[in-house]
Scaffold this motif. Structure first.
Motif, PDB file in Angstrom:
ATOM      1  N   ALA A   1       0.834  -1.205   0.000  1.00  0.00           N
ATOM      2  CA  ALA A   1       0.000   0.000   0.000  1.00  0.00           C
ATOM      3  C   ALA A   1       0.869   1.255   0.000  1.00  0.00           C
ATOM      4  O   ALA A   1       0.543   2.250  -0.670  1.00  0.00           O
ATOM      5  CB  ALA A   1      -0.939  -0.005   1.195  1.00  0.00           C
ATOM      6  N   ALA A   2       1.975   1.208   0.730  1.00  0.00           N
ATOM      7  CA  ALA A   2       2.879   2.356   0.778  1.00  0.00           C
ATOM      8  C   ALA A   2       3.523   2.593  -0.592  1.00  0.00           C
ATOM      9  O   ALA A   2       3.705   3.742  -1.021  1.00  0.00           O
ATOM     10  CB  ALA A   2       3.949   2.135   1.835  1.00  0.00           C
ATOM     11  N   MET A   3       3.878   1.513  -1.277  1.00  0.00           N
ATOM     12  CA  MET A   3       4.447   1.645  -2.620  1.00  0.00           C
ATOM     13  C   MET A   3       3.447   2.308  -3.569  1.00  0.00           C
ATOM     14  O   MET A   3       3.806   3.194  -4.350  1.00  0.00           O
ATOM     15  CB  MET A   3       4.857   0.268  -3.146  1.00  0.00           C
ATOM     16  N   LEU A   4       2.204   1.856  -3.499  1.00  0.00           N
ATOM     17  CA  LEU A   4       1.159   2.461  -4.327  1.00  0.00           C
ATOM     18  C   LEU A   4       0.994   3.939  -4.007  1.00  0.00           C
ATOM     19  O   LEU A   4       0.874   4.778  -4.906  1.00  0.00           O
ATOM     20  CB  LEU A   4      -0.172   1.751  -4.100  1.00  0.00           C
ATOM     21  N   ARG A   5       0.968   4.240  -2.720  1.00  0.00           N
ATOM     22  CA  ARG A   5       0.750   5.625  -2.294  1.00  0.00           C
ATOM     23  C   ARG A   5       1.874   6.529  -2.808  1.00  0.00           C
ATOM     24  O   ARG A   5       1.616   7.632  -3.313  1.00  0.00           O
ATOM     25  CB  ARG A   5       0.651   5.696  -0.777  1.00  0.00           C
ATOM     26  N   ASP A   6       3.119   6.079  -2.704  1.00  0.00           N
ATOM     27  CA  ASP A   6       4.240   6.899  -3.159  1.00  0.00           C
ATOM     28  C   ASP A   6       4.183   7.143  -4.668  1.00  0.00           C
ATOM     29  O   ASP A   6       4.414   8.260  -5.141  1.00  0.00           O
ATOM     30  CB  ASP A   6       5.565   6.218  -2.795  1.00  0.00           C
ATOM     31  N   GLU A   7       3.882   6.086  -5.420  1.00  0.00           N
ATOM     32  CA  GLU A   7       3.818   6.237  -6.872  1.00  0.00           C
ATOM     33  C   GLU A   7       2.635   7.115  -7.280  1.00  0.00           C
ATOM     34  O   GLU A   7       2.727   7.924  -8.206  1.00  0.00           O
ATOM     35  CB  GLU A   7       3.696   4.863  -7.538  1.00  0.00           C
ATOM     36  N   ARG A   8       1.549   6.971  -6.556  1.00  0.00           N
ATOM     37  CA  ARG A   8       0.372   7.775  -6.844  1.00  0.00           C
ATOM     38  C   ARG A   8       0.640   9.256  -6.572  1.00  0.00           C
ATOM     39  O   ARG A   8       0.252  10.130  -7.347  1.00  0.00           O
ATOM     40  CB  ARG A   8      -0.790   7.264  -5.994  1.00  0.00           C
ATOM     41  N   LEU A   9       1.325   9.542  -5.467  1.00  0.00           N
ATOM     42  CA  LEU A   9       1.674  10.922  -5.137  1.00  0.00           C
ATOM     43  C   LEU A   9       2.622  11.509  -6.182  1.00  0.00           C
ATOM     44  O   LEU A   9       2.539  12.690  -6.521  1.00  0.00           O
ATOM     45  CB  LEU A   9       2.306  10.987  -3.745  1.00  0.00           C
TER      46      LEU A   9
ATOM     47  N   LEU B   1       4.826  -0.889 -11.610  1.00  0.00           N
ATOM     48  CA  LEU B   1       4.666  -0.948 -10.160  1.00  0.00           C
ATOM     49  C   LEU B   1       3.335  -1.587  -9.775  1.00  0.00           C
ATOM     50  O   LEU B   1       3.270  -2.451  -8.893  1.00  0.00           O
ATOM     51  CB  LEU B   1       4.792   0.466  -9.589  1.00  0.00           C
ATOM     52  N   ILE B   2       2.268  -1.195 -10.460  1.00  0.00           N
ATOM     53  CA  ILE B   2       0.940  -1.725 -10.131  1.00  0.00           C
ATOM     54  C   ILE B   2       0.855  -3.209 -10.441  1.00  0.00           C
ATOM     55  O   ILE B   2       0.289  -3.991  -9.663  1.00  0.00           O
ATOM     56  CB  ILE B   2      -0.150  -0.924 -10.873  1.00  0.00           C
ATOM     57  N   HIS B   3       1.424  -3.645 -11.557  1.00  0.00           N
ATOM     58  CA  HIS B   3       1.441  -5.072 -11.861  1.00  0.00           C
ATOM     59  C   HIS B   3       2.204  -5.851 -10.780  1.00  0.00           C
ATOM     60  O   HIS B   3       1.784  -6.937 -10.374  1.00  0.00           O
ATOM     61  CB  HIS B   3       2.081  -5.326 -13.225  1.00  0.00           C
ATOM     62  N   HIS B   4       3.294  -5.277 -10.309  1.00  0.00           N
ATOM     63  CA  HIS B   4       4.055  -5.921  -9.233  1.00  0.00           C
ATOM     64  C   HIS B   4       3.221  -6.016  -7.963  1.00  0.00           C
ATOM     65  O   HIS B   4       3.194  -7.069  -7.307  1.00  0.00           O
ATOM     66  CB  HIS B   4       5.338  -5.144  -8.954  1.00  0.00           C
TER      67      HIS B   4
END
Length: 321
Positions: free
Chosen positions: A223-231, A265-268
């Protein structure tokens, strides 16, 4: 993440997207809107998106060949469609290009109701018969390229759309990249939330721990990875005036590169969330998260190739794998 007005929630906009968001909407709003939609219901969001906008409108379109006994036909199969029949290749469609195969008026053998199935399918020339890839076939229709025949070629759901949708062109690429990335962010975030929920409700034994540690910790990390990429993407699109207007070729190139990075990133994240969920106990005898992965797969399929389908500057890049 910025908030959207109440009247733009997903419960009121499925099938009516153009009234609330579109190529003339700011990119930051597009990202917010579609992330919420992808989180709420990935499958319904993708269907609504493809009904509203024909993202294949800029692709060269083949012409169905009405040869006796060999009209194009589509069958619904698991995770996609199977295409058979004959088409005329459009002039100038070379190797590596994406091609749109229209099936308007063609015979259908699917589980969709009449008029309810996608009727436009995107394929690459790599899927065409070898003779056509080598450009050795001879055309048999005046003004048209070679005729080719497909026999049950599978097209993933993410590469099917509706010819009745509002056409999207290369100038709308930034809107498409941002919208689909938002859908994918929402779908992936729902998966990480589901993983966290499974982990918190299950008594996870030592044997249920995966390589990455306890599933609850894995869910938080993903979730943190998603949040960072989204930001990062939000910072990129902040202040962009309109989704359908790239601020120069350089800006479009940067945004397309960021869309590719977000896709990887999302696929990962999706693959890792599914892997971490496998050891967790669940009722009903079905693997955890499998339904959410199935719902999200059309978005993920399309997202991987979104930049190739609508490339920056209209220069069509070779298709990936």
């Amino acid at each position: 993440m910025s908030e959207l007005p109440e009247n733009t929630t997903t419960t009121t906009t499925h099938g009516d997207y153009p009234r609330v968001v579109g190529p003339e909407t700011s990119l930051s709003r597009v990202l917010d809107f579609f992330e919420l939609d992808g989180y709420a219901d990935p499958s319904a969001a993708w269907t609504a998106f493809t009904r509203a906008w024909n993202w294949a409108a800029s692709l060269p379109a083949a012409v169905p060949a009405e040869a006796p006994g060999a009209p194009p036909v589509v069958r619904h199969v698991q995770d996609g469609f199977a295409l058979s029949g004959q088409w005329h290749l459009p002039p100038g469609a070379g190797p590596g290009s994406w091609l749109a195969l229209p099936l308007t008026g063609a015979r259908r053998d699917s589980e969709y109701g009449a008029g309810d199935a996608p009727d436009l399918f995107a394929v690459t020339s790599a899927m065409l018969p070898r003779a056509l890839r080598g450009r050795r076939a001879v055309g048999n229709a005046e003004g048209a390229g070679p005729t080719f025949r497909l026999d049950g070629v599978r097209v993933p759901t993410g590469f099917a759309t509706y010819s009745t949708g509002t056409p999207l062109r290369t100038d709308d690429a930034a809107f498409v990249w941002t919208a689909v990335t938002g859908l994918a962010f929402g779908a992936a975030r729902r998966l990480t939330d589901a993983l966290a929920g499974l982990a918190s409700s299950a008594a996870v034994s030592a044997s249920a721990r995966t390589r990455g540690g306890p599933p609850a910790a894995a869910a938080a990390g993903l979730a943190a990875m998603l949040r960072d990429e989204r930001l990062s993407l939000e910072a990129r699109v902040h202040g962009a005036p309109f989704a359908g207007r790239a601020d120069g070729t350089g800006s479009a190139e940067v945004l397309s590169a960021q869309a590719r990075r977000a896709s990887r990133l999302i696929h990962h994240v999706v693959a890792a969330a599914y892997e971490h969920a496998l050891p967790l106990p669940v009722g009903g005898g079905r693997d955890p998260l499998v339904h959410l992965v199935e719902q999200s797969s059309p978005i993920l399929h399309y997202m991987r190739f979104a930049v190739d389908l609508l490339p920056p500057g209209g220069q069509r890049s070779p298709a990936e794998g």
